[in-house]
Design a protein around this motif. Structure first.
Motif, PDB file in Angstrom:
ATOM      1  N   ARG A 195       0.859  -1.194   0.000  1.00 30.92           N
ATOM      2  CA  ARG A 195       0.000   0.000   0.000  1.00 30.92           C
ATOM      3  C   ARG A 195       0.891   1.238   0.000  1.00 30.92           C
ATOM      4  O   ARG A 195       1.875   1.290   0.750  1.00 30.92           O
ATOM      5  CB  ARG A 195      -0.887   0.023   1.254  1.00 30.92           C
ATOM      6  N   PRO A 198      -1.331   8.177  -0.394  1.00 28.05           N
ATOM      7  CA  PRO A 198      -1.529   9.171  -1.454  1.00 28.05           C
ATOM      8  C   PRO A 198      -0.642  10.400  -1.210  1.00 28.05           C
ATOM      9  O   PRO A 198      -0.138  10.583  -0.098  1.00 28.05           O
ATOM     10  CB  PRO A 198      -3.019   9.531  -1.333  1.00 28.05           C
ATOM     11  N   GLN A 211      -2.686   3.810  -2.782  1.00 27.92           N
ATOM     12  CA  GLN A 211      -2.606   3.015  -4.004  1.00 27.92           C
ATOM     13  C   GLN A 211      -2.092   1.638  -3.614  1.00 27.92           C
ATOM     14  O   GLN A 211      -1.314   1.513  -2.673  1.00 27.92           O
ATOM     15  CB  GLN A 211      -1.613   3.648  -4.987  1.00 27.92           C
ATOM     16  N   GLU A 213      -0.650  -2.427  -4.882  1.00 28.63           N
ATOM     17  CA  GLU A 213      -0.146  -3.318  -5.924  1.00 28.63           C
ATOM     18  C   GLU A 213       0.110  -4.691  -5.313  1.00 28.63           C
ATOM     19  O   GLU A 213       0.391  -4.786  -4.109  1.00 28.63           O
ATOM     20  CB  GLU A 213       1.135  -2.761  -6.565  1.00 28.63           C
ATOM     21  N   THR A 267      -6.937  -6.050  -6.122  1.00 36.80           N
ATOM     22  CA  THR A 267      -5.519  -5.873  -6.447  1.00 36.80           C
ATOM     23  C   THR A 267      -4.833  -7.194  -6.790  1.00 36.80           C
ATOM     24  O   THR A 267      -4.017  -7.251  -7.704  1.00 36.80           O
ATOM     25  CB  THR A 267      -4.787  -5.217  -5.252  1.00 36.80           C
TER      26      THR A 267
END
Ligand SMILES: Nc1ncnc2c1ncn2[C@@H]1O[C@H](COP(=O)(O)OP(=O)(O)O)[C@@H](O)[C@H]1O
Ligand SMILES: [Mg+2]
Length: 282
Positions: A195, A198, A211, A213, A267
């Motif tokens: 994580r 932002p 965000q 991934e 994700t």
């Protein structure tokens, strides 16, 4: 006993997570009943409708109390009231993680404003101040000066709840706005992601706009995740781990006992709802 269902799902707000659990329960051929806490209360010892109760309220206390009452009827609550209590209160779980040998950030408990300010002003900054109960990064504060320390303590004193007046003060782990979120079900890491906070934010909660991934867990991350969930005796849970960018040391931040997982499913493409439903499939 009149057992008509295989599992009940106890919820209030029906989020995507609860819809996914219903869907996977139906896919597995389970007879599933949704109990909505907005319209359903519990009598101690009332008739059990299923062997398992999946506890999914968005409120930690509604989850804890409903699990406790359902356990009296003989339900196997998932997670159990004990696990929900321990996961839900960092002042209860962090000492247990420490005793299990899991690395956690150096943590100080202050139960008065004077003690909190005294510790914060004497300790090298930045520090992190968080209440024992809470999620989504709410009230998790970074203390970068003595002035901020006093303001944060003053603001917390104004919140009329004993837990909100308790301070867990941690050394800041140099995560540089990045941490790891893993999901453990019955001793296995079923999904993991990175994580990233932002812009303009240091906390990495998805609720704040982080965000994400996919992340392949290392042995250390797997070991910490599995041990953390095991320590609070939970059937499943999500785990937050920060890695110090300078030393490479790993630190467990917390385990969630009624975790959200829509972001993690999206994700990683892992089927987390199915992994949870597998726990109640006999
Ligand atoms: N000691 C710490 N050092 C650095 N960052 C931290 C620390 N504790 C928490 N954080 C950041 O704040 C976020 C929220 O903290 P966490 O303890 O997980 O509370 P919550 O239950 O609100 O998610 C973490 O995901 C991490 O980004
Ligand atoms: Mg967290």
């Amino acid at each position: 006993m009149n057992i008509n269902y295989d599992v009940i799902i106890v919820a209030d707000v029906i989020r995507l997570e609860e819809k996914r659990l219903l869907e996977e329960a139906q896919n597995a051929g389970l007879r599933v009943l949704l109990l909505n806490l907005s319209s359903k209360g519990f009598r101690i010892g009332e008739e059990r409708l299923a062997p398992y109760a999946l506890i999914r309220s968005i409120s930690m206390y509604r989850s804890l109390y409903s699990a406790s009452f359902l356990e009296a009827s003989g339900y196997r609550a998932i997670n159990s009231s004990l696990s929900i209590l321990l996961a839900g209160d960092k002042a209860l779980s962090l000492p247990l993680f420490f005793k299990s040998g899991i690395p956690i950030p150096p943590t100080y408990l202050a139960l008065s404003p004077e003690t909190a300010i005294g510790y914060m002003t004497s300790r090298r900054k930045p520090l992190i101040d968080k209440p024992p109960i809470g999620s989504w990064g709410r009230l998790v504060s970074i203390i970068d000066s003595d002035i901020t320390a006093k303001i944060v303590v003053e603001h917390r004193e104004e919140i009329p709840s004993p837990q909100m007046k308790a301070h867990l003060i941690q050394d800041y782990v140099q995560i540089n706005g990045e941490d790891i979120r893993c999901f453990v079900v019955r001793g296995d890491v079923v999904a993991c992601m990175k994580r990233k906070a932002p812009p303009g934010e240091w906390r990495t909660n998805v609720a704040i706009g982080a965000q994400t991934e996919p992340f392949t867990p290392t042995d250390t991350v797997t070991e910490i995740s599995v041990k953390a969930v095991e320590t609070i005796k939970a059937d499943y849970g999500s785990v937050d781990i920060g890695v110090d960018k300078i030393t490479g040391e790993h630190y467990l931040f917390e385990v969630n006992g009624v975790p959200e997982f829509k972001g993690l499913e999206k994700t990683t493409k892992a089927n987390i709802a199915k992994a949870i439903i597998d726990v109640v499939k006999r």
